[in-house]
Motif scaffolding. Structure first.
Motif, PDB file in Angstrom:
ATOM      1  N   PHE A 227       0.805  -1.222   0.000  1.00 55.78           N
ATOM      2  CA  PHE A 227       0.000   0.000   0.000  1.00 55.78           C
ATOM      3  C   PHE A 227       0.843   1.278   0.000  1.00 55.78           C
ATOM      4  O   PHE A 227       0.513   2.241  -0.704  1.00 55.78           O
ATOM      5  CB  PHE A 227      -0.924   0.008   1.222  1.00 55.78           C
ATOM      6  N   LEU A 228       1.942   1.313   0.759  1.00 55.71           N
ATOM      7  CA  LEU A 228       2.651   2.565   0.994  1.00 55.71           C
ATOM      8  C   LEU A 228       3.263   3.135  -0.288  1.00 55.71           C
ATOM      9  O   LEU A 228       3.036   4.304  -0.632  1.00 55.71           O
ATOM     10  CB  LEU A 228       3.727   2.343   2.055  1.00 55.71           C
ATOM     11  N   VAL A 229       4.033   2.326  -1.015  1.00 55.99           N
ATOM     12  CA  VAL A 229       4.643   2.810  -2.251  1.00 55.99           C
ATOM     13  C   VAL A 229       3.580   3.137  -3.289  1.00 55.99           C
ATOM     14  O   VAL A 229       3.661   4.152  -3.989  1.00 55.99           O
ATOM     15  CB  VAL A 229       5.644   1.771  -2.792  1.00 55.99           C
ATOM     16  N   ALA A 230       2.558   2.291  -3.394  1.00 52.45           N
ATOM     17  CA  ALA A 230       1.486   2.551  -4.366  1.00 52.45           C
ATOM     18  C   ALA A 230       0.744   3.839  -4.050  1.00 52.45           C
ATOM     19  O   ALA A 230       0.347   4.583  -4.964  1.00 52.45           O
ATOM     20  CB  ALA A 230       0.515   1.372  -4.388  1.00 52.45           C
ATOM     21  N   SER A 231       0.557   4.142  -2.776  1.00 52.19           N
ATOM     22  CA  SER A 231      -0.136   5.382  -2.413  1.00 52.19           C
ATOM     23  C   SER A 231       0.689   6.610  -2.782  1.00 52.19           C
ATOM     24  O   SER A 231       0.130   7.656  -3.117  1.00 52.19           O
ATOM     25  CB  SER A 231      -0.446   5.391  -0.914  1.00 52.19           C
ATOM     26  N   VAL A 232       2.034   6.489  -2.729  1.00 47.50           N
ATOM     27  CA  VAL A 232       2.883   7.609  -3.128  1.00 47.50           C
ATOM     28  C   VAL A 232       2.827   7.811  -4.635  1.00 47.50           C
ATOM     29  O   VAL A 232       2.704   8.939  -5.133  1.00 47.50           O
ATOM     30  CB  VAL A 232       4.334   7.370  -2.665  1.00 47.50           C
ATOM     31  N   VAL A 233       2.899   6.719  -5.394  1.00 50.30           N
ATOM     32  CA  VAL A 233       2.866   6.822  -6.860  1.00 50.30           C
ATOM     33  C   VAL A 233       1.498   7.279  -7.347  1.00 50.30           C
ATOM     34  O   VAL A 233       1.396   8.037  -8.323  1.00 50.30           O
ATOM     35  CB  VAL A 233       3.245   5.473  -7.486  1.00 50.30           C
ATOM     36  N   LEU A 234       0.434   6.852  -6.674  1.00 49.54           N
ATOM     37  CA  LEU A 234      -0.931   7.198  -7.084  1.00 49.54           C
ATOM     38  C   LEU A 234      -1.474   8.373  -6.296  1.00 49.54           C
ATOM     39  O   LEU A 234      -2.694   8.513  -6.151  1.00 49.54           O
ATOM     40  CB  LEU A 234      -1.846   5.982  -6.898  1.00 49.54           C
ATOM     41  N   PHE A 235      -0.597   9.217  -5.801  1.00 52.60           N
ATOM     42  CA  PHE A 235      -1.032  10.351  -4.982  1.00 52.60           C
ATOM     43  C   PHE A 235      -1.931  11.280  -5.797  1.00 52.60           C
ATOM     44  O   PHE A 235      -1.640  11.625  -6.945  1.00 52.60           O
ATOM     45  CB  PHE A 235       0.190  11.126  -4.487  1.00 52.60           C
ATOM     46  N   GLY A 236      -3.072  11.659  -5.187  1.00 49.07           N
ATOM     47  CA  GLY A 236      -3.996  12.578  -5.846  1.00 49.07           C
ATOM     48  C   GLY A 236      -5.119  11.910  -6.609  1.00 49.07           C
ATOM     49  O   GLY A 236      -6.023  12.598  -7.100  1.00 49.07           O
ATOM     50  N   GLN A 237      -5.103  10.570  -6.718  1.00 46.70           N
ATOM     51  CA  GLN A 237      -6.161   9.851  -7.428  1.00 46.70           C
ATOM     52  C   GLN A 237      -7.348   9.652  -6.474  1.00 46.70           C
ATOM     53  O   GLN A 237      -7.183   9.201  -5.347  1.00 46.70           O
ATOM     54  CB  GLN A 237      -5.650   8.495  -7.907  1.00 46.70           C
ATOM     55  N   ASP A 238      -8.560   9.974  -6.959  1.00 42.75           N
ATOM     56  CA  ASP A 238      -9.743   9.783  -6.114  1.00 42.75           C
ATOM     57  C   ASP A 238     -10.324   8.391  -6.322  1.00 42.75           C
ATOM     58  O   ASP A 238      -9.810   7.585  -7.105  1.00 42.75           O
ATOM     59  CB  ASP A 238     -10.787  10.861  -6.406  1.00 42.75           C
ATOM     60  N   LEU A 239     -11.437   8.098  -5.617  1.00 43.47           N
ATOM     61  CA  LEU A 239     -12.021   6.767  -5.666  1.00 43.47           C
ATOM     62  C   LEU A 239     -12.612   6.411  -7.020  1.00 43.47           C
ATOM     63  O   LEU A 239     -12.828   5.239  -7.310  1.00 43.47           O
ATOM     64  CB  LEU A 239     -13.103   6.637  -4.584  1.00 43.47           C
ATOM     65  N   SER A 240     -12.897   7.384  -7.853  1.00 46.38           N
ATOM     66  CA  SER A 240     -13.447   7.099  -9.176  1.00 46.38           C
ATOM     67  C   SER A 240     -12.368   6.804 -10.210  1.00 46.38           C
ATOM     68  O   SER A 240     -12.678   6.480 -11.355  1.00 46.38           O
ATOM     69  CB  SER A 240     -14.294   8.282  -9.661  1.00 46.38           C
ATOM     70  N   SER A 241     -11.096   6.894  -9.806  1.00 38.22           N
ATOM     71  CA  SER A 241     -10.007   6.678 -10.749  1.00 38.22           C
ATOM     72  C   SER A 241      -9.793   5.190 -10.982  1.00 38.22           C
ATOM     73  O   SER A 241      -9.635   4.423 -10.029  1.00 38.22           O
ATOM     74  CB  SER A 241      -8.719   7.313 -10.218  1.00 38.22           C
TER      75      SER A 241
END
Length: 299
Positions: A227-241
């Motif tokens: 989760f941690l690395v993916a959350s950094v790479v996908l920063f700013g993506q909302d739930l509809s992404s």
């Protein structure tokens, strides 16, 4: 009659059985119940009509697919699931290939800096990945300047970071297994005219299938649940992404006011996401048992 059929087994008395073997069964059952209780709680939340955890019971009155319909209708869950599956498969396959190649070099070849390289791999693994979050974030921001296809929201970017983080420890594990393979096989193949690449592909890798299966499974589980690395790479993506992974997408269901937490869709999504891991474990189980047994004896 006793000689033809073998010696007759004496039945153990109940008191002796309870004293010598019975307590082991009790401990095993207790450990099993302790391990399965959280899973059962997730199953109840997934198929319960209520999305709250505060009013759940050990056995719900009714089972419903309401939470599944909410998850599939309100969020792009299948896109998250596909992204996680692609990332896990590609990361696991590349991890096995790169780690096996590095382990072969450290195990079979002799070159200057070999010991320094091994110790460097071990040293790098001692630092937690959380120390690199700022560097990862800055790299993700600046990657599109040099590589337009990479950057925020890119699946390939997540795979690259996963590969870099898992290479060291996996190379050490595979090297330890390669060291148990007799070097006489390599020497015989070299006498017959085989190159290092042919020895690696045709001799070492087939013999090392058990440990490679273990590395593939561990890398798959790690990438699927990371989760941690993916959350950094996908920063700013909302739930509809649709670019999110399962881990980051499901975490978004629990981000908000405590009265708006969607535990039901989260639970059913977690159960669906665990299916590939369970199936892969069942498929690779015979290799895993063989790898553990073979790795216990050197020579």
């Amino acid at each position: 009659m006793a000689t033809a059929l073998g010696p007759r087994r004496n039945k153990m008395k109940p008191a002796r059985w309870a004293r010598e073997l019975g307590w082991r069964h009790v401990v095993g059952v207790a450990a099993l119940v302790f391990a399965l209780f959280p899973v059962w709680f997730v199953v109840i939340a997934a198929f319960s009509d209520s999305a709250s955890l505060s009013n759940q019971r050990l056995w719900p009155e009714t089972f419903t697919l309401r939470q599944l319909r909410t998850l599939l209708d309100s969020y792009p869950f299948w896109s998250w699931f596909r992204n996680s599956l692609v990332i896990s498969i590609v990361t696991s396959a590349c991890t096995v290939l790169l780690a096996a190649a590095a382990a072969f070099a450290f195990s079979r070849l002799r070159f200057r800096g070999r010991r320094t390289g091994l110790l460097s791999l071990l040293l790098v693994q001692m630092f937690p990945a959380s120390l690199a979050f700022v560097a990862i974030y800055l790299m993700v921001r600046n990657l599109p300047n040099a590589f337009p296809g990479l950057g925020n929201g890119s699946t390939a970017t997540i795979i690259l970071f996963y590969l870099g983080g898992a290479l060291g420890s996996n190379a050490w594990l595979i090297k330890g297994f390669f060291d148990t393979i007799p070097k006489e096989l390599d020497e015989s193949a070299r006498i017959d005219g085989a190159s290092h690449a042919q020895v690696f592909w045709r001799i070492i890798l087939p013999l090392a299938l058990p440990v490679l299966a273990i590395i593939f499974l561990l890398a798959f589980i790690s990438a699927q649940a990371e989760f941690l690395v993916a959350s950094v790479v996908l920063f700013g993506q909302d739930l509809s992404s649709p670019s999110k992974t399962v881990a980051t997408g499901l975490q978004g269901l629990l981000a908000g006011d405590r009265y708006d937490l969607r535990w039901g869709p989260f639970a059913i999504g977690a159960l669906i996401a665990s299916i590939p891991v369970v199936l892969l474990f069942q498929f690779l189980q015979r290799f895993i048992v063989g790898g553990i047994t073979a790795g216990a004896v050197k020579g």
